[in-house]
Motif scaffolding. Structure first.
Motif, PDB file in Angstrom:
ATOM      1  N   ASN A   1      72.546 -34.401 -68.476  1.00 18.02           N
ATOM      2  CA  ASN A   1      73.512 -33.606 -69.252  1.00 18.02           C
ATOM      3  C   ASN A   1      72.842 -32.539 -70.113  1.00 18.02           C
ATOM      4  N   ARG A   2      71.528 -32.411 -70.011  1.00 24.07           N
ATOM      5  CA  ARG A   2      70.826 -31.469 -70.896  1.00 24.07           C
ATOM      6  C   ARG A   2      69.842 -30.602 -70.117  1.00 24.07           C
ATOM      7  N   THR A   3      70.227 -30.220 -68.933  1.00 23.62           N
ATOM      8  CA  THR A   3      69.296 -29.484 -68.082  1.00 23.62           C
ATOM      9  C   THR A   3      69.027 -28.074 -68.610  1.00 23.62           C
ATOM     10  N   THR A   4      69.920 -27.546 -69.435  1.00 22.34           N
ATOM     11  CA  THR A   4      69.693 -26.219 -70.005  1.00 22.34           C
ATOM     12  C   THR A   4      68.837 -26.311 -71.265  1.00 22.34           C
ATOM     13  N   ARG A   5      69.234 -27.202 -72.149  1.00 22.83           N
ATOM     14  CA  ARG A   5      68.540 -27.316 -73.431  1.00 22.83           C
ATOM     15  C   ARG A   5      67.159 -27.971 -73.265  1.00 22.83           C
ATOM     16  N   ARG A   6      67.057 -28.905 -72.391  1.00 17.60           N
ATOM     17  CA  ARG A   6      65.800 -29.609 -72.099  1.00 17.60           C
ATOM     18  C   ARG A   6      65.113 -30.135 -73.365  1.00 17.60           C
ATOM     19  N   HIS A   7      65.940 -30.730 -74.223  1.00 14.93           N
ATOM     20  CA  HIS A   7      65.389 -31.299 -75.450  1.00 14.93           C
ATOM     21  C   HIS A   7      66.160 -32.565 -75.792  1.00 14.93           C
ATOM     22  N   LEU A   8      65.459 -33.554 -76.280  1.00 15.60           N
ATOM     23  CA  LEU A   8      66.094 -34.808 -76.687  1.00 15.60           C
ATOM     24  C   LEU A   8      65.748 -35.115 -78.146  1.00 15.60           C
ATOM     25  N   SER A   9      66.767 -35.619 -78.855  1.00 11.52           N
ATOM     26  CA  SER A   9      66.557 -36.049 -80.247  1.00 11.52           C
ATOM     27  C   SER A   9      66.810 -37.542 -80.335  1.00 11.52           C
ATOM     28  N   ILE A  10      65.845 -38.232 -80.880  1.00  9.14           N
ATOM     29  CA  ILE A  10      65.921 -39.691 -80.941  1.00  9.14           C
ATOM     30  C   ILE A  10      65.686 -40.137 -82.378  1.00  9.14           C
TER      31      ILE A  10
ATOM     32  N   ASP B   1      56.198 -39.986 -73.017  1.00  9.87           N
ATOM     33  CA  ASP B   1      54.983 -39.419 -72.428  1.00  9.87           C
ATOM     34  C   ASP B   1      54.908 -39.747 -70.931  1.00  9.87           C
ATOM     35  N   GLN B   2      55.386 -40.929 -70.576  1.00  7.87           N
ATOM     36  CA  GLN B   2      55.304 -41.361 -69.173  1.00  7.87           C
ATOM     37  C   GLN B   2      56.471 -40.859 -68.326  1.00  7.87           C
ATOM     38  N   HIS B   3      57.638 -40.645 -68.944  1.00  7.33           N
ATOM     39  CA  HIS B   3      58.842 -40.400 -68.137  1.00  7.33           C
ATOM     40  C   HIS B   3      59.501 -39.043 -68.349  1.00  7.33           C
ATOM     41  N   LEU B   4      59.148 -38.337 -69.402  1.00  6.54           N
ATOM     42  CA  LEU B   4      59.796 -37.044 -69.637  1.00  6.54           C
ATOM     43  C   LEU B   4      59.039 -35.962 -68.860  1.00  6.54           C
ATOM     44  N   PRO B   5      59.751 -35.276 -67.961  1.00  6.28           N
ATOM     45  CA  PRO B   5      59.043 -34.297 -67.124  1.00  6.28           C
ATOM     46  C   PRO B   5      58.512 -33.112 -67.936  1.00  6.28           C
ATOM     47  N   ALA B   6      57.578 -32.390 -67.346  1.00  8.10           N
ATOM     48  CA  ALA B   6      57.048 -31.184 -67.989  1.00  8.10           C
ATOM     49  C   ALA B   6      58.194 -30.197 -68.190  1.00  8.10           C
ATOM     50  N   GLY B   7      58.133 -29.451 -69.271  1.00 10.25           N
ATOM     51  CA  GLY B   7      59.187 -28.478 -69.560  1.00 10.25           C
ATOM     52  C   GLY B   7      60.243 -29.036 -70.492  1.00 10.25           C
ATOM     53  N   TRP B   8      60.195 -30.334 -70.739  1.00 10.91           N
ATOM     54  CA  TRP B   8      61.125 -30.958 -71.675  1.00 10.91           C
ATOM     55  C   TRP B   8      60.396 -31.240 -72.991  1.00 10.91           C
ATOM     56  N   THR B   9      61.175 -31.219 -74.074  1.00 10.37           N
ATOM     57  CA  THR B   9      60.614 -31.597 -75.369  1.00 10.37           C
ATOM     58  C   THR B   9      61.460 -32.716 -75.968  1.00 10.37           C
TER      59      THR B   9
ATOM     60  N   LEU C   1      51.090 -37.978 -79.731  1.00 15.92           N
ATOM     61  CA  LEU C   1      52.224 -38.885 -79.936  1.00 15.92           C
ATOM     62  C   LEU C   1      52.647 -38.904 -81.405  1.00 15.92           C
ATOM     63  N   ARG C   2      51.646 -38.867 -82.277  1.00 19.49           N
ATOM     64  CA  ARG C   2      51.956 -38.866 -83.721  1.00 19.49           C
ATOM     65  C   ARG C   2      52.770 -37.632 -84.081  1.00 19.49           C
ATOM     66  N   GLU C   3      52.467 -36.524 -83.434  1.00 17.35           N
ATOM     67  CA  GLU C   3      53.177 -35.271 -83.733  1.00 17.35           C
ATOM     68  C   GLU C   3      54.630 -35.297 -83.264  1.00 17.35           C
ATOM     69  N   LYS C   4      54.941 -36.183 -82.350  1.00 20.64           N
ATOM     70  CA  LYS C   4      56.323 -36.291 -81.854  1.00 20.64           C
ATOM     71  C   LYS C   4      57.220 -37.029 -82.842  1.00 20.64           C
ATOM     72  N   VAL C   5      56.609 -37.776 -83.753  1.00 16.97           N
ATOM     73  CA  VAL C   5      57.381 -38.614 -84.668  1.00 16.97           C
ATOM     74  C   VAL C   5      57.402 -37.989 -86.062  1.00 16.97           C
ATOM     75  N   ARG C   6      58.615 -37.701 -86.536  1.00 15.67           N
ATOM     76  CA  ARG C   6      58.782 -37.118 -87.874  1.00 15.67           C
ATOM     77  C   ARG C   6      59.402 -38.190 -88.765  1.00 15.67           C
ATOM     78  N   THR C   7      58.797 -38.408 -89.933  1.00 18.97           N
ATOM     79  CA  THR C   7      59.315 -39.456 -90.815  1.00 18.97           C
ATOM     80  C   THR C   7      60.209 -38.855 -91.901  1.00 18.97           C
ATOM     81  N   ARG C   8      61.118 -39.684 -92.355  1.00 20.24           N
ATOM     82  CA  ARG C   8      62.006 -39.240 -93.416  1.00 20.24           C
ATOM     83  C   ARG C   8      62.529 -40.452 -94.183  1.00 20.24           C
ATOM     84  N   HIS C   9      62.528 -40.336 -95.496  1.00 20.59           N
ATOM     85  CA  HIS C   9      63.045 -41.437 -96.306  1.00 20.59           C
ATOM     86  C   HIS C   9      64.568 -41.447 -96.232  1.00 20.59           C
ATOM     87  N   LEU C  10      65.116 -42.607 -95.925  1.00 23.01           N
ATOM     88  CA  LEU C  10      66.569 -42.712 -95.857  1.00 23.01           C
ATOM     89  C   LEU C  10      66.996 -44.143 -96.117  1.00 23.01           C
ATOM     90  N   ASN C  11      67.977 -44.277 -97.010  1.00 22.04           N
ATOM     91  CA  ASN C  11      68.601 -45.580 -97.232  1.00 22.04           C
ATOM     92  C   ASN C  11      69.889 -45.602 -96.416  1.00 22.04           C
TER      93      ASN C  11
END
Lengths: 127, 287
Positions: free
Chosen positions: B94-103, B122-130, B182-192
């Motif tokens: 469903n995201r072939t245009t945007r080619r980006h996932l937010s988790i 890293d193992q399953h996301l094809p090149a060209g996706w972020t 991999l560390r750069e893929k993870v952004r931390t944020r304080h949230l309750n």
């Protein structure tokens, strides 16, 4: 299923025995790689070997290499359980044919989770 | 620890995080506060609790210690299997245009969940996706740990395949550090999660909210599930812990969610019959 526990420390063998026996493995023990090889040559066919690295007579790395050299033992799953924690050593063990690697010290859960990864015990079933 | 001290601590944790510690967990509270009490030079846990009531810094430390949960890599396995086999392919289709996932790894603790997902991407996301993984937690100490991405040998044993250890970590002293990509893929944020809104957090394609709701009372749990719905893409997936149920939701909240069985995992997805969501300030801020 059968598990062969190979460690020169009796205390460590006892710890590992209790963990895998709790997972319904029938357990066997050897104090070094040569003793373990002797048991395999005598006909023991375990599904799993838990292998320490540093042991007298024959170390765990040599044992793994020996097991992998024998086609008849290719179905045995080999897991190193050792204090050796250098990445180079882990790579070396995997390249020699170890399927998994646990660094001592470990918690019982760690052994169970590794056996789950290896498909030797059920995984992902909610308690 | 004395009953009065336990009540004081339990009330403080409930007030600041909405996490409930019942009396059967007094041993856990004691075990987690003991190192802090020793560090602060207190002769007993009760003395430390008195210090906590008057010292903001110690209060923060105590809350951090009491909100830590043991975790392992690829915990329970089935959710990760569902991710690679169903969730990821469906989202990508469903995201072939945007080619980006937010988790979003909500209540990320020491980060094993977020980094487990990063390894799978890293193992399953094809090149060209972020992809970006946002890891949130109420504990600032935990977020610092996630940013550092360093784990002890004991932690490394917990469910991490040896091949992944070799591929994704480097040894630093007695610890192992997750590699920079991999560390750069993870952004931390304080949230309750108990806060009434999550401004600026954004909208996610996939949210992991596992083994978290069990710590909250019913009204808080319901509030969290309403907010999750606001921050989940219309075709997104929400995963809860394997023992967590949403069968007891009030009808209006229940109507927001469809359940989808993915192997051994039940995913929650925004109900297809749900009317278009009103645009909220929080949604705008996160857009």
């Amino acid at each position: 299923m059968k598990a062969l526990i190979i460690d020169d420390s009796r205390a460590m063998r006892s710890i590992l025995r209790r963990i895998v026996a709790g997972l319904d493995f029938e357990t066997f023990e050897a104090a070094n790689g040569q003793e373990a090889l002797d048991q395999l040559n005598d006909g023991l066919m375990p599904e799993l070997c838990l292998v320490d690295w540093n042991m007298p007579v024959m170390d765990g790395y040599t044992f793994i290499t020996s097991v992998r050299a024998n086609q008849g033992w290719r179905n045995i799953t080999l897991m190193m359980v050792t204090t050796e924690s250098e990445q180079g050593q882990i790579v070396k063990a995997l390249a020699a044919g170890a399927h998994e690697y646990v660094i001592k010290p470990f918690t019982p859960d760690a052994i169970v989770e590794k056996l789950e990864i290896l498909g030797l015990v059920g995984r992902g079933i909610p308690a | 620890m004395g009953q009065e001290s336990f009540q004081l601590i339990a009330a403080m944790v409930l007030r600041e995080t909405s996490i409930i510690y019942d009396e059967r967990k007094d041993y856990l509270v004691e075990a987690r506060l003991h190192p802090l009490a020793t560090q602060a030079g207190c002769a007993s846990i009760d003395e430390y609790v008195r210090l906590v009531t008057i010292n903001a810094e110690e209060r923060r430390k105590a809350i951090d210690a009491l909100t830590i949960n043991e975790t392992s890599w690829f915990r329970d396995n089935a959710p990760y299997q569902a991710f690679t086999e169903t969730i990821l392919p469906t989202l990508m289709a469903n995201r072939t245009t945007r080619r980006h996932l937010s988790i979003w790894s909500a209540a990320c603790s020491s980060g094993q969940e977020a980094y487990s997902i990063a390894m799978l991407l890293d193992q399953h996301l094809p090149a060209g996706w972020t992809a970006e993984i946002v890891a949130t937690d109420v504990s600032t100490a935990m977020l610092t740990r996630v940013q550092k991405g360093r784990y002890s040998q004991v932690e490394m044993n917990r469910g991490l395949p040896a091949t992944s250890l070799v591929k994704y970590f480097t040894r630093v002293g007695t610890e192992f550090e997750i590699i920079a990509p991999l560390r750069e893929k993870v952004r931390t944020r304080h949230l309750n999660l108990a806060d009434p809104a999550y401004p600026g957090i954004g909208t996610f394609d996939f949210i992991l909210l596992r083994n978290v709701l069990i710590y909250f009372d019913q009204p808080t749990k319901h509030g969290i599930l309403r907010r999750m719905h606001q921050h989940l893409a219309p075709d997104g997936y929400l995963l809860l812990g394997s023992s967590e149920t949403t069968l007891d939701l009030p009808p209006d909240l229940n109507a927001l969610w469809d359940r989808e069985q993915l192997g051994r995992v039940q995913a929650h997805r925004p109900a297809t019959s749900t009317p278009p969501r009103p645009i909220t300030t929080a949604a705008l801020a996160g857009a």
